[in-house]
Design a protein around this motif. Structure first.
Motif, mmCIF file in Angstrom:
data_model
loop_
_atom_site.group_PDB
_atom_site.id
_atom_site.type_symbol
_atom_site.label_atom_id
_atom_site.label_comp_id
_atom_site.label_asym_id
_atom_site.label_seq_id
_atom_site.Cartn_x
_atom_site.Cartn_y
_atom_site.Cartn_z
ATOM 1 N N GLY A 71 0.943 -1.234 -0.020
ATOM 2 C CA GLY A 71 0.212 -0.100 -0.047
ATOM 3 C C GLY A 71 0.682 1.296 -0.141
ATOM 4 O O GLY A 71 0.689 2.224 -0.599
ATOM 5 N N ARG A 72 1.939 1.231 0.887
ATOM 6 C CA ARG A 72 2.833 2.412 0.947
ATOM 7 C C ARG A 72 3.603 2.461 -0.459
ATOM 8 O O ARG A 72 3.746 3.817 -0.920
ATOM 9 C CB ARG A 72 3.900 2.237 1.967
ATOM 10 N N LEU A 73 3.959 1.358 -0.924
ATOM 11 C CA LEU A 73 4.651 1.306 -2.416
ATOM 12 C C LEU A 73 3.608 1.944 -3.238
ATOM 13 O O LEU A 73 4.135 2.860 -4.512
ATOM 14 C CB LEU A 73 5.092 0.155 -2.673
ATOM 15 N N GLY A 74 2.533 1.742 -3.265
ATOM 16 C CA GLY A 74 1.512 2.158 -4.156
ATOM 17 C C GLY A 74 1.184 3.470 -4.168
ATOM 18 O O GLY A 74 1.332 4.280 -5.106
ATOM 19 N N SER A 75 1.042 4.046 -2.858
ATOM 20 C CA SER A 75 1.381 5.770 -2.783
ATOM 21 C C SER A 75 2.587 6.441 -3.262
ATOM 22 O O SER A 75 2.308 7.349 -3.983
ATOM 23 C CB SER A 75 1.269 6.056 -1.128
ATOM 24 N N TRP A 76 3.665 5.547 -3.082
ATOM 25 C CA TRP A 76 4.769 6.228 -3.406
ATOM 26 C C TRP A 76 4.710 6.323 -5.244
ATOM 27 O O TRP A 76 5.314 7.278 -5.823
ATOM 28 C CB TRP A 76 5.901 5.505 -2.998
ATOM 29 N N LEU A 77 4.188 5.214 -5.804
ATOM 30 C CA LEU A 77 4.246 4.987 -7.363
ATOM 31 C C LEU A 77 3.515 6.012 -7.844
ATOM 32 O O LEU A 77 3.698 6.551 -8.751
ATOM 33 C CB LEU A 77 3.637 3.669 -7.739
ATOM 34 N N ARG A 78 2.007 6.183 -7.334
ATOM 35 C CA ARG A 78 1.364 7.513 -7.452
ATOM 36 C C ARG A 78 1.993 8.853 -7.434
ATOM 37 O O ARG A 78 1.889 9.603 -8.465
ATOM 38 C CB ARG A 78 0.308 7.573 -6.381
ATOM 39 N N SER A 79 2.696 9.012 -6.418
ATOM 40 C CA SER A 79 3.409 10.384 -6.418
ATOM 41 C C SER A 79 4.472 10.372 -7.233
ATOM 42 O O SER A 79 5.008 11.518 -7.794
ATOM 43 C CB SER A 79 4.076 10.384 -5.001
ATOM 44 N N ARG A 80 4.971 9.084 -8.070
ATOM 45 C CA ARG A 80 6.033 9.311 -9.057
ATOM 46 C C ARG A 80 5.303 9.539 -10.210
ATOM 47 O O ARG A 80 5.756 9.036 -11.433
ATOM 48 C CB ARG A 80 6.496 8.017 -9.146
ATOM 49 N N GLY A 81 3.952 9.480 -10.387
ATOM 50 C CA GLY A 81 3.304 9.687 -11.696
ATOM 51 C C GLY A 81 2.621 8.335 -12.408
ATOM 52 O O GLY A 81 2.274 8.493 -13.366
ATOM 53 N N VAL A 82 2.805 7.200 -11.736
ATOM 54 C CA VAL A 82 2.269 6.239 -12.410
ATOM 55 C C VAL A 82 0.822 6.060 -11.766
ATOM 56 O O VAL A 82 0.369 6.253 -10.828
ATOM 57 C CB VAL A 82 3.004 4.784 -11.473
ATOM 58 N N GLY A 83 0.011 5.825 -13.047
ATOM 59 C CA GLY A 83 -1.466 5.901 -12.924
ATOM 60 C C GLY A 83 -1.957 4.665 -13.609
ATOM 61 O O GLY A 83 -1.138 3.845 -14.172
ATOM 62 N N PRO A 84 -3.275 4.394 -13.767
ATOM 63 C CA PRO A 84 -4.076 3.295 -14.189
ATOM 64 C C PRO A 84 -3.377 3.262 -15.678
ATOM 65 O O PRO A 84 -3.274 4.142 -16.709
ATOM 66 C CB PRO A 84 -5.380 3.741 -14.307
ATOM 67 N N GLY A 85 -3.269 1.944 -16.008
ATOM 68 C CA GLY A 85 -2.673 1.575 -17.573
ATOM 69 C C GLY A 85 -1.272 1.981 -17.752
ATOM 70 O O GLY A 85 -0.702 1.345 -18.771
ATOM 71 N N ASP A 86 -0.465 2.576 -16.837
ATOM 72 C CA ASP A 86 0.993 2.829 -17.113
ATOM 73 C C ASP A 86 1.584 1.514 -16.921
ATOM 74 O O ASP A 86 1.265 0.785 -15.995
ATOM 75 C CB ASP A 86 1.336 3.724 -16.098
ATOM 76 N N ARG A 87 2.645 1.339 -17.739
ATOM 77 C CA ARG A 87 3.664 0.219 -17.646
ATOM 78 C C ARG A 87 4.516 0.529 -16.578
ATOM 79 O O ARG A 87 5.357 1.626 -16.670
ATOM 80 C CB ARG A 87 4.187 -0.302 -18.696
ATOM 81 N N VAL A 88 4.890 -0.465 -15.627
ATOM 82 C CA VAL A 88 6.005 -0.248 -14.631
ATOM 83 C C VAL A 88 6.682 -1.726 -14.886
ATOM 84 O O VAL A 88 6.361 -2.799 -14.668
ATOM 85 C CB VAL A 88 5.421 -0.488 -13.225
ATOM 86 N N LEU A 89 8.127 -1.248 -15.325
ATOM 87 C CA LEU A 89 9.051 -2.514 -15.395
ATOM 88 C C LEU A 89 9.760 -2.879 -14.174
ATOM 89 O O LEU A 89 10.341 -1.932 -13.729
ATOM 90 C CB LEU A 89 9.996 -2.163 -16.705
ATOM 91 N N LEU A 90 9.790 -4.101 -14.034
ATOM 92 C CA LEU A 90 10.458 -4.558 -13.048
ATOM 93 C C LEU A 90 11.406 -5.423 -13.408
ATOM 94 O O LEU A 90 11.103 -6.791 -13.639
ATOM 95 C CB LEU A 90 9.516 -5.303 -11.762
ATOM 96 N N ARG A 91 12.778 -5.130 -13.171
ATOM 97 C CA ARG A 91 13.944 -6.110 -13.623
ATOM 98 C C ARG A 91 14.703 -6.331 -12.277
ATOM 99 O O ARG A 91 15.786 -5.689 -12.056
ATOM 100 C CB ARG A 91 14.820 -5.313 -14.678
#
Lengths: 507, 91
Positions: A50-70
């Motif tokens: 949940g906290r990471l989700g908040s942080w992702l939001r603050s980084r501009g990540v929104g619905p439909g955006d791709r987040v690459l995890l390497r």
């Protein structure tokens, strides 16, 4: 009060991350992740994501955006995976073993708004793409306020993740995996595999591979613990299995053999009760060695394809009564074997394996032609069916047996690769004019033939910079030119039949 | 770390060579050769582990099995020497 079915069995979640949410409610203090750092409970996984989700939001990540995890299989991956899903983003898991050129294809194809990598990732051009390392992400997220409304609640048909997988094209394509297909597949698999709350699933298979990734979901559905590797060294695998108290170990044949060799020299008991296998055939010899070195273990044989996740699963030890079985279709799905005209063949007859059901994924990302070749409307209802390109036959009991593939996709060291992508990478090297690759040449393995001005030794030295280990040829042979068929296509059979004596090639 | 094979015996090289690409096998083995790049995969590593244990009559305990022991011929030889109680490569 009358008990109804709904009260006895929890409803299937509509969204993938709801699996973790349910676990957090049902078994908050049970271990969800066990790794070299210690343990995380199901409640902690939900809270931290949940906290990471908040942080992702603050980084501009929104619905439909791709987040690459390497990332390696790690708690960071699991937390980021759930966090991204919770904000409605699309996760793109990629292997840290891929070279810059390989991962470049993926990044250009899916255009992620954020990429999370290991802090020691040497092969990632951080300056070119929006990047953060996992440790930093978690540290920043720890500072985020307790999330109130981080959950975006995507629709079940919204895309949850893309799994890049090799095919007949020069670069892998991303299989589009929406929430509802994934939840269906995970639930149907869970029904067959019977993971228990008391289980510890040791997941060494990469999260960039659907087989590894879904262990997160399967463990979540059962309230079981996921044990993650402490090191990338395969020599320590058995040590880790024992240390984690692993009861379930999903394998591919190479890992099964590694475990059998290690268990032969170290006969101390383990808690392993079950192996599952998919990806390539676990031969009778593989299975015999596993059973000899892990007494009392059950083996489940399976078959699947990223394009629909899993196709068949056997019962425990069915290979002993029906040798060569890869099991039966998942409940609620169909497997049909057809001839060249698309007509189902009689039992015992070999044909192409075609799959129907709610697990069939939504095609390839940005690749309508490739999608149309594999995902086709069925003849009767028009519902999309998956043409696997694999060949096999159904027996009288309804079990599937595999025979082989028709096209140029194969498994190497547990990884799905294609001749097309290896050839494309080799052709990109200066001094290479033509390239042809043939896997499984008897006695030689994966052989690369090429024509050009670069020496075989120099080419051998170039390849590790552009291809990961699973895609590197075992042998390289230089030719003045490569033979062609009457249609102008590479004559691979001719190459295999005329292999040069050892002195001329470069091992 | 010495870049030669000071300290290791011919049996050691004989154990290693089958797991490496032919081109590497035809030249003298350097102590700092990247074994993975030279063709040693995970199955090769565990078979090699069993091979060195049988050849030298040693047994690596769980603690002796380090993640980097198969990085180069020198790291592997040092690991064998450590378990044997002998001295590591000079340098």
């Amino acid at each position: 009060m009358e008990q109804t079915i709904d009260m006895i069995r929890p409803a299937r979640p509509a969204l993938i991350h709801q699996i973790a949410e349910s676990s957090a409610r049902a078994h908050p203090n049970a271990v969800a992740i066990r790794d070299r750092h210690g343990e995380l409970t199901h409640a902690a996984v939900w809270a931290l994501s949940g906290r990471l989700g908040s942080w992702l939001r603050s980084r501009g990540v929104g619905p439909g955006d791709r987040v690459l995890l390497r990332l390696r299989n790690s708690r960071e991956f699991v937390l980021l995976f759930h966090a991204a899903l919770r904000v409605g983003a699309v996760v793109v898991p990629t292997s840290p073993d891929l070279r810059a050129a390989q991962v470049g294809h993926i990044v250009r194809d899916c255009a992620p708004v954020l990429c999370v990598v290991e802090s020691d990732d040497a092969d990632w051009p951080a300056a070119d793409w929006p990047t953060v390392d996992a440790a930093t992400a978690l540290a920043l997220a720890a500072a985020e306020a307790e999330p109130e409304d981080v959950d975006e609640a995507p629709a079940p048909h919204d895309v949850a993740f893309l799994i890049y997988t090799s095919g007949s094209t020069a670069a892998p394509k991303g299989v589009v995996c929406p929430h509802e297909q994934v939840v269906f597949a995970a639930s149907a698999i869970a029904e067959r595999l019977g993971y228990r709350e008391s289980d510890v699933v040791y997941c060494r298979l990469p999260f960039s591979f659907d087989y590894g990734l879904y262990q997160i979901l399967l463990a979540g559905l059962a309230g079981a613990a996921l044990a993650l590797p402490a090191s990338s060294s395969d020599v320590q695998v058995l040590k880790e299995v024992r240390a984690a108290g692993a009861t379930i170990v999903p394998v591919v044949p190479t890992l099964a053999t590694v475990l059998a060799v290690l268990a032969t020299r170290d006969r101390r008991p383990t808690a392993v009760r079950r192996f599952t296998n998919t990806g390539a055939e676990l031969t009778a010899e593989h299975s015999r060695r596993l059973r000899e070195t892990f007494p009392n273990v059950e083996i489940i044989s399976m078959y699947g394809m990223t394009e629909c996740k899993r196709i068949t699963i056997s019962g425990p030890d069915d290979d002993l009564i029906r040798p060569g079985t890869v099991g039966r279709a998942l409940t609620g799905t169909d497997v049909v074997v057809i001839d060249e005209l698309g007509i189902p063949v009689p039992t015992g007859t070999v044909g192409e394996i075609v799959v129907r059901g709610p697990h069939v994924m939504a095609g390839y990302w940005n690749a309508p032609e490739e999608t149309a070749k594999r995902y086709r409307p069925g003849p009767v209802t028009g519902a999309t069916e998956l043409h696997t390109g694999d060949f096999g036959w159904l027996d009288d009991a309804g079990d599937l047996h595999l025979v082989g593939r028709r096209d140029d996709i194969f498994k190497r060291r547990g990884v799905r690769v294609s001749t097309a992508e290896i050839e494309a990478a080799v052709l990109a090297v200066d001094g290479v004019r033509e390239a042809a690759v043939v896997p499984d040449v008897p006695g030689l393995g994966l052989v690369l033939w090429y024509a050009g001005t670069i020496s075989a030794e120099d080419l051998r030295a170039e390849l590790p910079g552009i291809l990961d280990a699973a895609r590197l040829p075992d042998r390289i042979q230089l030719r003045p030119q490569l033979p062609r068929t009457a249609h102008g296509k590479l004559d691979r059979r001719g190459l295999v039949e005329n292999i040069a004596p050892t002195g001329r090639d470069h091992g | 770390m010495a870049d030669d094979h000071a300290g290791w015996d011919p049996a050691f090289e004989k154990l290693l060579l089958p797991y490496l690409h032919e081109s590497v096998a035809s030249a003298p083995l350097s102590g700092d050769l990247d074994l993975r790049a030279a063709g040693l995969d995970s199955l090769g590593a565990v078979e090699l582990l069993v091979g060195v244990e049988e050849t030298y009559g040693v047994h690596f305990s769980d603690d002796d099995l380090t993640f980097d022991m198969f990085t180069t011929p020198a790291t592997l030889w040092n690991a064998v020497a450590a378990v044997r109680g002998g001295s590591a490569c000079a340098g």
